[in-house]
Design a protein around this motif. Sequence first.
Motif, PDB file in Angstrom:
ATOM      1  N   ALA A 195       6.306   5.290  -0.195  1.00  0.00           N
ATOM      2  CA  ALA A 195       7.587   4.571  -0.096  1.00  0.00           C
ATOM      3  C   ALA A 195       8.138   4.445  -1.510  1.00  0.00           C
ATOM      4  N   PRO A 196       9.454   4.291  -1.629  1.00  0.00           N
ATOM      5  CA  PRO A 196      10.038   4.164  -2.970  1.00  0.00           C
ATOM      6  C   PRO A 196       9.515   2.917  -3.701  1.00  0.00           C
ATOM      7  N   ARG A 233       0.835  -1.208   0.000  1.00  0.00           N
ATOM      8  CA  ARG A 233       0.000   0.000   0.000  1.00  0.00           C
ATOM      9  C   ARG A 233       0.869   1.259   0.000  1.00  0.00           C
ATOM     10  N   ARG A 234       1.918   1.270   0.807  1.00  0.00           N
ATOM     11  CA  ARG A 234       2.803   2.439   0.876  1.00  0.00           C
ATOM     12  C   ARG A 234       3.421   2.721  -0.496  1.00  0.00           C
ATOM     13  N   ILE A 235       3.842   1.671  -1.178  1.00  0.00           N
ATOM     14  CA  ILE A 235       4.424   1.834  -2.519  1.00  0.00           C
ATOM     15  C   ILE A 235       3.358   2.335  -3.492  1.00  0.00           C
TER      16      ILE A 235
END
Length: 101
Positions: free
Chosen positions: A63-64, A56-58
Motif C-alpha cells: 500500500a502507498p 503491515r501493508r504499508i
Amino acid sequence: MSRLPSAPRLNLSHGVEAKAKAPAAAGELQARVMRALREVLEKTENVGDRFAEEARRIHYNEAPARNIRGVTTPEDARALVEEGIEVMPLPVPAALKEPLQ
C-alpha cells in the motif's frame, strides 16, 4: 529539657503565589498537548480498526506509504513491533474524536 529547632516565621505568601501559578502552567501544558494532538490528527489518515492490517501493508510495500492512525489490540501492537513496524500508542480525548465547530 531540650530545645528543638523551630520556625519562628513562615513565609507562606511564597507558597500561595506558587500555587496560584500552577493552574495557569497546567492549563498551558494542556493547551499545548491538545494542539499537538490536533496536528497529529490532521496529518494522519484514520484507518480505524484496520490499523494493524494497514500498517503491515504499508510496511511490506503493498500500500502507498502514508501516516496512519487507528485502533488495535495490545497483542497486535506488540506483534507489529516484533515485525519491525514502528507504532506509538496515542490516547486521544473524546473531545478531539469529533469535528470541532
